[in-house]
Design an enzyme around this catalytic site. Structure first.
Site, PDB file in Angstrom:
ATOM      1  N   ASP A 291       1.801   7.380 -11.297  1.00 43.78           N
ATOM      2  CA  ASP A 291       0.877   6.312 -11.656  1.00 43.78           C
ATOM      3  C   ASP A 291      -0.327   6.957 -12.355  1.00 43.78           C
ATOM      4  O   ASP A 291      -0.488   8.182 -12.354  1.00 43.78           O
ATOM      5  CB  ASP A 291       0.465   5.488 -10.428  1.00 43.78           C
ATOM      6  CG  ASP A 291       0.008   4.077 -10.831  1.00 43.78           C
ATOM      7  OD1 ASP A 291      -0.351   3.887 -12.009  1.00 43.78           O
ATOM      8  OD2 ASP A 291      -0.020   3.186  -9.977  1.00 43.78           O
TER       9      ASP A 291
HETATM   10  C1  BGC Z   1      -1.441   0.826 -12.055  1.00 43.43           C
HETATM   11  C2  BGC Z   1      -0.019   0.685 -12.548  1.00 43.43           C
HETATM   12  C3  BGC Z   1       0.001   0.631 -14.055  1.00 43.43           C
HETATM   13  C4  BGC Z   1      -0.700   1.842 -14.608  1.00 43.43           C
HETATM   14  C5  BGC Z   1      -0.686   1.927 -16.121  1.00 43.43           C
HETATM   15  C6  BGC Z   1      -2.215   1.903 -12.773  1.00 43.43           C
HETATM   16  O1  BGC Z   1      -3.563   1.873 -12.468  1.00 43.43           O
HETATM   17  O2  BGC Z   1      -1.414   1.083 -10.670  1.00 43.43           O
HETATM   18  O3  BGC Z   1       0.580  -0.438 -11.975  1.00 43.43           O
HETATM   19  O4  BGC Z   1       1.314   0.536 -14.506  1.00 43.43           O
HETATM   20  O5  BGC Z   1      -2.040   1.823 -14.168  1.00 43.43           O
HETATM   21  O6  BGC Z   1      -1.513   1.003 -16.701  1.00 43.43           O
END
Ligand code: BGC
Length: 734
Positions: A291
């Site tokens: 993530d």
């Molecule tokens: C979130 C994810 C997301 C990623 C990319 C993160 O902060 O937890 O769900 O896909 O950002 O934007």
């Protein structure tokens, strides 16, 4: 690893691997997003914070951003140092792809990914709402449409579906996933994978899905985002892992690891989760991405000493791609050269990444054609129709005293609440401002459907309310429709709430509206279950619209007028009070189930059960269940139940089948959803619904992950919600 490429394609991947330098390999493991440069004196992150905490306004933020430029990492791409980017503009996609394909040494295409959470151009209801449609065909069709729309913009990779089983409504991210139940979550997962990935008639028609957040994120302690997760392993196997396992089985191509730790080890560096369970046991053939910033956060977590250490731990654990930290890009080479990360680990990660790129057809068709780019410049009618259908099927009628609803088209409607005119808020969390242009507000939808609609803003989730205007609304309307709830930003990531009643002064506004003596219909727009004990007691009609997407206005108006008979259900139980969270129907039994007696499992100051349970939802007609029969037939249980439409309107009932293992070697949930079916019933019609449930679906995992099928007594329930069911018992031997 499952075989997903042709022999020729697999050979091409191997040949490339042979040719790649270590730098190029690590480049594939690096995902970048455009960095913002110039135009302001503070770091970009602080600028965002300044906007969030009100030091600058949204408009000021916009101005600063307009003066800044974006760095798309062209030089790194040219050197083969980037494997993936987050970009959504097809012209930019082609420009960057050209650098990768024509100017980098090996010409490996980039994969462009984005958070396409509930639609791209056509925004559908948020996932928790759509899941409540209990309609796998719908789940699949909305995913397929989202895939086509995004691929036309060069986005071949969706960071979706979000599959976190979520049972604590305080957690803002309940909005993004299919709710509290692992079976519904698994069916949702399978349908989404089919929709996103399976139409290979052209490379314009499919994308790679990304299952997130693997795993357990939905169980963050006290519903506070990014918090720690501790769970018994039988809960992990039987609940939280299930939708992920189903999606991998359906062929999901990528997975995103969750931010949280699971029983002490952050998912980002969790070898047990990434290698043993995902890649080995489930046979996942694609790649895992971290993530955002999660590899760096392992240092803050206190699991890695520094960034180098975090990179080593993540790579060894099986983390194939680094989202956003450049730690792999900056440190992994040295870690390989010093022997801390075996070359085989790198090769495996790169093989997986190249495999997905090959499967996507990016080597043969790296660009978006001019023609494709233009395909959805104006949203075709079938797209808006689908968005409306999804919204209509997701809306849940929670209460309808004295059949206030539906509202006759010639009644005077006082439409109250600033959410009613908003285009921004109806598309919910993760929606983007460019999607607003296709939005139909509640106000517009109501005006199109009814003859006399007058709008009285009166107030909303934030800020003041206008008492006099509320009184004027009462003077005007035969009926007051109050659209209240949460803004889009009140759910989603980093949006946990410790009090999940209707926010701001909206309750007060409701009280004033009730005092006018006119019938009030409360329409809720929100991203999580709310604590509605007051509203349930005093407001005669309540409609849960969630954040319904671009067709919000048309869908809601058609439900309120009765053109559509509501059929949506709750994919998540609603507590009566916040303090009851987490509340979910499939909880474990205790030795002292809550009852009126004092020494039982209950609160002194709250009801025993949820206010509205999982699977609940009313209609403008009524249904009656009868004649539940359960028979054993070899390896299958044949279950049959009659359902009748006892009202005066046609409708669709969601028949739900639950089971309970009455006595087992581990305590089991009081009920578990096993099947559901939507049944269309004309007024007065009765149908028999059959389920053939394989007996081997009645087992469960122990704490070691062994699947057990244990002889004994089972209860079978069928009904129209998790609470209202007929039941039968049967003794089984396996
Ligand atoms: C979130 C994810 C997301 C990623 C990319 C993160 O902060 O937890 O769900 O896909 O950002 O934007």
């Amino acid at each position: 690893m499952k075989n997903i490429l042709t022999e020729q394609q697999a050979a091409k991947v191997e040949a490339l691997l042979q040719e790649m330098t270590l730098d190029e390999k690590i480049g594939q493991m690096n995902q970048e997003s455009p960095s913002i440069v110039g135009g302001f004196d503070v770091p970009f992150e602080e600028l965002i914070e300044m906007m969030t905490d009100g030091r600058i306004t949204k408009e000021e933020f916009g101005k600063i951003m307009a003066s800044a430029t974006q760095d798309f990492h062209e030089d790194e791409i040219r050197k083969g140092g980037v494997g993936s980017l987050m970009v959504q503009d097809p012209v930019k996609v082609n420009e960057l792809q050209k650098i990768a394909v024509e100017e980098s040494r090996l010409g490996i295409p980039l994969i462009f990914g984005l958070d396409v959470i509930h639609g791209f151009r056509s925004v559908y209801p948020i996932a928790i709402a759509e899941a409540g449609a209990f309609d796998t065909d719908l789940f699949e069709r909305t995913a397929r449409m989202a895939a086509k729309e995004s691929r036309a913009a060069g986005v071949a990779w969706h960071f979706a579906p979000m599959l976190d089983v979520a049972r604590d409504a305080r957690w803002g991210r309940v909005s993004e996933g299919p709710g509290e139940d692992p079976y519904l979550g698994s069916e949702f997962a399978r349908a989404k994978i089919r929709g996103l990935q399976n139409d290979h008639s052209s490379t314009d028609n499919y994308v790679a899905a990304c299952l997130k957040h693997y795993v357990g994120y939905g169980a963050v302690e006290s519903g506070r985002d990014y918090n720690t997760v501790s769970m018994a392993m039988h809960l992990f196997y039987n609940n939280y892992l299930k939708p992920f396992a189903a999606a991998v089985d359906e062929g999901a191509m990528t997975v995103m690891a969750a931010f949280n730790d699971l029983n002490g080890v952050p998912c980002t560096v969790n070898e047990f989760l990434l290698r043993k369970i995902l890649k080995e046991s489930l046979g996942f053939p694609g790649f895992v991405v971290s993530d955002a910033n999660a590899i760096r956060e392992c240092v803050v977590h206190g699991i890695a000493e520094d960034e180098v250490d975090a990179g080593i731990k993540a790579a060894i654990a099986g983390m194939d791609m680094d989202m956003g930290t450049e730690i792999y890009a900056k440190t992994l080479k040295e870690s390989v050269e010093s022997g801390k990360v075996p070359m085989a680990v790198i090769d495996e990660a790169v093989r997986r990444i190249l495999t997905v790129k090959m499967w996507l057809g990016l080597f043969d068709n790296p660009y978006v054609s001019e023609e494709t780019m233009k395909r959805y410049e104006t949203l075709p009618k079938e797209h808006t129709d689908l968005a409306r259908e999804a919204a209509e099927k997701s809306i849940v009628l929670l209460k309808n005293k004295d059949r206030i609803l539906p509202i006759a088209k010639d009644r005077k409607i006082a439409l109250v609440g600033t959410l009613a005119e908003s285009r921004e808020e109806i598309i919910g969390a993760w929606a983007m401002s460019w999607q607003e242009k296709d939005c139909v507000s509640i106000l517009d939808g109501m005006k199109a459907e009814f003859e006399h609609v007058k709008y009285f803003p009166c107030g909303g989730p934030e800020g003041d309310i206008d008492r006099n205007e509320a009184i004027r609304a009462g003077d005007y309307g035969d009926v007051i429709v109050a659209v209240l709830g949460e803004t889009a930003a009140m759910s989603g990531e980093a949006s946990s709430r410790a009090d999940i009643t209707i926010p701001g002064r909206q309750r007060e506004l409701l009280e004033i509206l009730m005092e006018t003596g006119k019938p009030v219909v409360l329409v809720l727009m929100n991203g999580r279950p709310l604590a509605l004990s007051w509203e349930e007691e005093f407001v005669p009609a309540i409609v849960e619209a969630w954040h319904p997407g671009i067709q919000a206005g048309n869908a809601l108006a058609r439900v309120l007028s009765g053109a559509v008979n509501p059929e949506g259900r709750l994919a998540s139980s609603f507590p009566a009070l916040t303090g009851m969270c987490p509340v979910y129907y499939n909880h474990m039994n205790t030795g002292r189930p809550g009852s009126k007696s004092k020494f039982t499992s209950r609160y002194l100051d709250a009801p025993l059960d949820s206010l509205y349970p999982f699977g609940y939802g009313l209609s403008y007609t009524t249904y009656e269940f009868s004649n539940l029969k359960v028979e054993e037939d070899g390896d299958v249980l044949n279950i049959c139940v009659d359902v009748a439409n006892t009202g005066d309107r046609d409708g669709r009932e969601t028949v739900q089948l639950y089971t309970q293992d009455v006595a087992a070697s581990l305590v089991r949930p009081v009920k578990e959803l096993k099947r559901f079916e939507k049944v269309a019933l004309a007024a007065g019609e009765k149908k028999s619904v059959y389920f053939a449930l394989p007996k081997n679906e009645l087992g469960f995992c122990d704490n070691e992950g062994n699947y057990l099928l244990e002889d004994g007594l089972f209860r079978i329930y069928a009904g129209g919600s998790s609470r209202e069911c007929l039941s039968e018992e049967i003794s089984l031997k396996f």
